[in-house]
Design a protein around this motif. Structure first.
Motif, PDB file in Angstrom:
ATOM      1  N   MET A 154      85.115 111.255  71.248  1.00 25.97           N
ATOM      2  CA  MET A 154      83.860 110.887  70.602  1.00 25.97           C
ATOM      3  C   MET A 154      84.163 110.024  69.384  1.00 25.97           C
ATOM      4  SD  MET A 154      80.763 113.364  69.342  1.00 25.97           S
ATOM      5  CE  MET A 154      81.692 114.078  67.998  1.00 25.97           C
ATOM      6  N   ALA A 155      83.362 108.958  69.233  1.00 27.41           N
ATOM      7  CA  ALA A 155      83.614 108.035  68.123  1.00 27.41           C
ATOM      8  C   ALA A 155      83.345 108.716  66.795  1.00 27.41           C
ATOM      9  CB  ALA A 155      82.726 106.794  68.258  1.00 27.41           C
ATOM     10  N   ALA A 156      84.178 108.372  65.862  1.00 29.23           N
ATOM     11  CA  ALA A 156      84.001 108.942  64.522  1.00 29.23           C
ATOM     12  C   ALA A 156      82.714 108.409  63.897  1.00 29.23           C
ATOM     13  CB  ALA A 156      85.202 108.580  63.646  1.00 29.23           C
ATOM     14  N   PRO A 157      81.992 109.233  63.152  1.00 30.70           N
ATOM     15  CA  PRO A 157      80.763 108.758  62.513  1.00 30.70           C
ATOM     16  C   PRO A 157      81.059 107.652  61.509  1.00 30.70           C
ATOM     17  CG  PRO A 157      81.428 110.913  61.650  1.00 30.70           C
ATOM     18  CD  PRO A 157      82.315 110.623  62.815  1.00 30.70           C
ATOM     19  N   ILE A 158      80.148 106.736  61.467  1.00 34.28           N
ATOM     20  CA  ILE A 158      80.298 105.616  60.527  1.00 34.28           C
ATOM     21  C   ILE A 158      80.078 106.121  59.106  1.00 34.28           C
ATOM     22  CG2 ILE A 158      79.376 103.391  59.826  1.00 34.28           C
ATOM     23  CD1 ILE A 158      78.539 102.945  62.721  1.00 34.28           C
ATOM     24  N   ALA A 159      81.051 105.842  58.259  1.00 33.04           N
ATOM     25  CA  ALA A 159      80.950 106.308  56.868  1.00 33.04           C
ATOM     26  C   ALA A 159      79.870 105.528  56.132  1.00 33.04           C
ATOM     27  CB  ALA A 159      82.297 106.133  56.168  1.00 33.04           C
ATOM     28  N   THR A 160      79.113 106.208  55.356  1.00 28.37           N
ATOM     29  CA  THR A 160      78.081 105.573  54.530  1.00 28.37           C
ATOM     30  C   THR A 160      78.422 105.789  53.073  1.00 28.37           C
ATOM     31  OG1 THR A 160      76.718 107.557  54.579  1.00 28.37           O
ATOM     32  CG2 THR A 160      76.294 105.890  56.281  1.00 28.37           C
ATOM     33  N   THR A 161      78.114 104.822  52.298  1.00 28.79           N
ATOM     34  CA  THR A 161      78.391 104.930  50.856  1.00 28.79           C
ATOM     35  C   THR A 161      77.083 105.134  50.106  1.00 28.79           C
ATOM     36  OG1 THR A 161      78.230 102.542  50.622  1.00 28.79           O
ATOM     37  CG2 THR A 161      80.421 103.464  51.008  1.00 28.79           C
ATOM     38  N   ALA A 162      77.171 105.882  49.063  1.00 28.07           N
ATOM     39  CA  ALA A 162      75.980 106.121  48.231  1.00 28.07           C
ATOM     40  C   ALA A 162      75.584 104.827  47.527  1.00 28.07           C
ATOM     41  CB  ALA A 162      76.292 107.207  47.195  1.00 28.07           C
ATOM     42  N   PRO A 163      74.303 104.639  47.293  1.00 32.30           N
ATOM     43  CA  PRO A 163      73.860 103.437  46.579  1.00 32.30           C
ATOM     44  C   PRO A 163      74.545 103.324  45.231  1.00 32.30           C
ATOM     45  CG  PRO A 163      71.999 104.651  47.484  1.00 32.30           C
ATOM     46  CD  PRO A 163      73.204 105.513  47.662  1.00 32.30           C
ATOM     47  N   GLN A 164      74.891 102.107  44.883  1.00 30.27           N
ATOM     48  CA  GLN A 164      75.546 101.864  43.609  1.00 30.27           C
ATOM     49  C   GLN A 164      74.591 102.185  42.450  1.00 30.27           C
ATOM     50  OE1 GLN A 164      78.779 100.953  43.155  1.00 30.27           O
ATOM     51  NE2 GLN A 164      78.933 101.307  45.360  1.00 30.27           N
ATOM     52  N   PRO A 165      75.114 102.728  41.346  1.00 34.15           N
ATOM     53  CA  PRO A 165      74.248 103.035  40.199  1.00 34.15           C
ATOM     54  C   PRO A 165      73.444 101.822  39.734  1.00 34.15           C
ATOM     55  CG  PRO A 165      76.417 104.012  39.910  1.00 34.15           C
ATOM     56  CD  PRO A 165      76.504 103.160  41.134  1.00 34.15           C
ATOM     57  N   PHE A 166      74.068 100.635  39.772  1.00 32.78           N
ATOM     58  CA  PHE A 166      73.355  99.441  39.313  1.00 32.78           C
ATOM     59  C   PHE A 166      72.123  99.180  40.169  1.00 32.78           C
ATOM     60  CE2 PHE A 166      72.562  94.871  39.738  1.00 32.78           C
ATOM     61  CZ  PHE A 166      72.291  94.545  38.422  1.00 32.78           C
ATOM     62  N   MET A 167      72.287  99.274  41.490  1.00 34.36           N
ATOM     63  CA  MET A 167      71.162  99.027  42.384  1.00 34.36           C
ATOM     64  C   MET A 167      70.093 100.105  42.243  1.00 34.36           C
ATOM     65  SD  MET A 167      71.853  96.189  43.614  1.00 34.36           S
ATOM     66  CE  MET A 167      70.400  96.143  44.661  1.00 34.36           C
ATOM     67  N   GLN A 168      70.529 101.333  42.037  1.00 30.07           N
ATOM     68  CA  GLN A 168      69.561 102.405  41.806  1.00 30.07           C
ATOM     69  C   GLN A 168      68.724 102.112  40.560  1.00 30.07           C
ATOM     70  OE1 GLN A 168      72.057 105.893  41.584  1.00 30.07           O
ATOM     71  NE2 GLN A 168      71.634 106.451  43.721  1.00 30.07           N
ATOM     72  N   ARG A 169      69.397 101.657  39.512  1.00 28.84           N
ATOM     73  CA  ARG A 169      68.677 101.362  38.281  1.00 28.84           C
ATOM     74  C   ARG A 169      67.717 100.200  38.472  1.00 28.84           C
ATOM     75  NH1 ARG A 169      70.360 101.143  32.039  1.00 28.84           N
ATOM     76  NH2 ARG A 169      68.518 100.023  31.356  1.00 28.84           N
ATOM     77  N   MET A 170      68.153  99.172  39.190  1.00 29.34           N
ATOM     78  CA  MET A 170      67.290  98.025  39.428  1.00 29.34           C
ATOM     79  C   MET A 170      66.041  98.420  40.210  1.00 29.34           C
ATOM     80  SD  MET A 170      68.389  95.345  37.896  1.00 29.34           S
ATOM     81  CE  MET A 170      68.804  96.503  36.579  1.00 29.34           C
ATOM     82  N   ARG A 171      66.216  99.313  41.188  1.00 29.33           N
ATOM     83  CA  ARG A 171      65.047  99.767  41.942  1.00 29.33           C
ATOM     84  C   ARG A 171      64.082 100.542  41.049  1.00 29.33           C
ATOM     85  NH1 ARG A 171      68.662 100.355  46.449  1.00 29.33           N
ATOM     86  NH2 ARG A 171      69.147 102.498  45.869  1.00 29.33           N
ATOM     87  N   GLY A 172      64.660 101.300  40.106  1.00 30.81           N
ATOM     88  CA  GLY A 172      63.794 102.036  39.177  1.00 30.81           C
ATOM     89  C   GLY A 172      63.051 101.121  38.212  1.00 30.81           C
ATOM     90  N   LEU A 173      63.718 100.037  37.799  1.00 30.48           N
ATOM     91  CA  LEU A 173      63.104  99.118  36.847  1.00 30.48           C
ATOM     92  C   LEU A 173      62.119  98.151  37.501  1.00 30.48           C
ATOM     93  CD1 LEU A 173      66.216  98.083  34.682  1.00 30.48           C
ATOM     94  CD2 LEU A 173      64.440  99.739  34.091  1.00 30.48           C
ATOM     95  N   ALA A 174      62.294  97.881  38.777  1.00 28.60           N
ATOM     96  CA  ALA A 174      61.552  96.808  39.447  1.00 28.60           C
ATOM     97  C   ALA A 174      60.031  96.904  39.317  1.00 28.60           C
ATOM     98  CB  ALA A 174      61.962  96.727  40.917  1.00 28.60           C
ATOM     99  N   PRO A 175      59.399  98.062  39.585  1.00 25.10           N
ATOM    100  CA  PRO A 175      57.930  98.083  39.515  1.00 25.10           C
ATOM    101  C   PRO A 175      57.388  97.713  38.135  1.00 25.10           C
ATOM    102  CG  PRO A 175      58.753 100.020  40.660  1.00 25.10           C
ATOM    103  CD  PRO A 175      59.946  99.359  40.051  1.00 25.10           C
ATOM    104  N   GLY A 176      57.958  98.296  37.084  1.00 23.19           N
ATOM    105  CA  GLY A 176      57.471  98.003  35.734  1.00 23.19           C
ATOM    106  C   GLY A 176      57.745  96.578  35.310  1.00 23.19           C
ATOM    107  N   LEU A 177      58.958  96.076  35.595  1.00 23.13           N
ATOM    108  CA  LEU A 177      59.291  94.701  35.230  1.00 23.13           C
ATOM    109  C   LEU A 177      58.423  93.707  35.997  1.00 23.13           C
ATOM    110  CD1 LEU A 177      63.194  94.685  34.926  1.00 23.13           C
ATOM    111  CD2 LEU A 177      61.521  94.358  33.092  1.00 23.13           C
ATOM    112  N   ALA A 178      58.199  93.975  37.290  1.00 24.26           N
ATOM    113  CA  ALA A 178      57.363  93.084  38.086  1.00 24.26           C
ATOM    114  C   ALA A 178      55.944  93.035  37.519  1.00 24.26           C
ATOM    115  CB  ALA A 178      57.332  93.548  39.544  1.00 24.26           C
ATOM    116  N   PHE A 179      55.427  94.179  37.115  1.00 23.79           N
ATOM    117  CA  PHE A 179      54.087  94.224  36.510  1.00 23.79           C
ATOM    118  C   PHE A 179      54.037  93.398  35.225  1.00 23.79           C
ATOM    119  CE2 PHE A 179      51.612  96.231  33.100  1.00 23.79           C
ATOM    120  CZ  PHE A 179      50.322  96.063  33.590  1.00 23.79           C
TER     121      PHE A 179
END
Length: 341
Positions: free
Chosen positions: A1-26
């Motif tokens: 059976m094929a080994a599961p594809i490893a996934t990496t956690a979202p980078q802190p920078f991208m997480q922060r950008m997603r958090g800032l995006a709604p307010g900055l866009a407004f």
């Protein structure tokens, strides 16, 4: 059976950008609308900063605070604002200031150096909160909205303080924009004198330039450069205010310290760099587009953070303070212009 594809956690920078995006866009969307309104109407009193403030307050009053926008709104109030103030340095050169002549340069320093402490003193007499008096004084002495939001980085006023100060400065500066051209003739001012008076006394850059332009090309040129001389003093004034706030806090609580306004040094650094002639004209032109957009976005964030009930609780005293401070700088600048001829 094929080994599961490893996934990496979202980078802190991208997480922060997603958090800032709604307010900055407004905030930037509101800023863009404010600039479109100003350009479409051609009305000098409709400064994009003022329009953005009103739209931000109106949105909160109708829609209420939104948790998803909070991080981006907070980011717009500080880092975006500080970056805008630094970029503003590209629009002032030492050569512009030198062209005014020593008398006019001394006048610029005098009106800034005396108006701020006078306003703080008058605020104490009228019972105005100290932080709010500092903001009104800085806005009157230097360059209106830009100075108010910059000074609050060390004054540490509440959002309602900044909003009230912006409203007071807008009202007083708009009144000056309308009244100054009418007084030029009765006061016997030459075109150059009238321009210097407008640049030395009126709050917002757009208001001062608009009033000076009513006196013709010579008045427009002298008024614009005089106003830029006051803008140049934004960094020293904020540094001085930070030092004064720290001194006042020294006897209250050891933990209370005014932050070092590093953005002020950035502003001065770009003034010096721009004076060398090494900065491409395209970069200066880009700053003329970006600075109003970023300032309007910052002030839209302030408007969105403002509680109208808290604003109403300030009463009429800060408005009287703004009027008194405006009369002070108006008469002082007129006296100075007459003395230097």
């Amino acid at each position: 059976m094929a080994a599961p594809i490893a996934t990496t956690a979202p980078q802190p920078f991208m997480q922060r950008m997603r958090g800032l995006a709604p307010g900055l866009a407004f905030c930037f969307a509101v800023a863009a609308v404010a600039i479109v309104v100003r350009n479409a109407t051609g009305i000098a009193a409709l400064n994009p900063v003022v329009v953005a403030l009103v739209l931000g307050i109106a949105w909160r009053a109708v829609m209420g605070p939104t948790a998803s926008m909070k991080p981006g709104v907070a980011y717009a109030v500080r880092p975006v604002l500080r970056a805008a103030i630094v970029l503003l340095g590209l629009q002032v050169t030492l050569g512009m200031l030198w062209a005014l002549g020593p008398g006019a340069l001394v006048l610029a320093v005098v009106v800034v150096a005396t108006t701020l402490p006078f306003t703080i003193w008058l605020g104490g007499v009228l019972g105005v909160d100290r932080a709010l008096a500092q903001l009104v004084g800085t806005g009157t002495a230097i360059c209106g909205a830009s100075a108010i939001v910059a000074a609050n980085q060390v004054a540490r006023g509440r959002d309602e303080d900044v909003t009230y100060a912006l409203a007071v400065i807008t009202l007083c500066g708009t009144a000056a924009l309308l009244i100054f051209p009418v007084l030029a003739g009765p006061l016997g001012l030459s075109a150059r004198e009238y321009g210097l008076w407008s640049g030395a006394a009126i709050h917002e850059v757009v208001q001062a330039v608009g009033a000076a332009a009513a006196g013709g090309p010579e008045a427009s040129q002298s008024g614009t450069v005089m106003k830029l001389a006051r803008v140049f003093l934004l960094a020293p004034a904020v540094l001085a205010l930070g030092w004064w706030v720290a001194r006042q806090a020294g006897g209250e609580a050891a933990a209370v310290k005014a932050p070092v306004p590093w953005f002020a040094f950035g502003f001065l650094g770009l003034v010096v760099l721009g004076s060398t002639g090494l900065v491409p004209a395209e970069a200066v032109q880009a700053s003329r587009f970006l600075v109003p957009l970023m300032l309007a976005a910052s002030v839209a964030a302030l408007g969105f953070s403002t509680d109208l009930k808290a604003l109403k609780a300030r009463g009429v005293a800060p408005l009287l303070l703004g009027v008194g401070s405006t009369l002070w700088i108006t008469l002082l600048a007129l006296l100075g212009v007459k003395l230097i001829g």
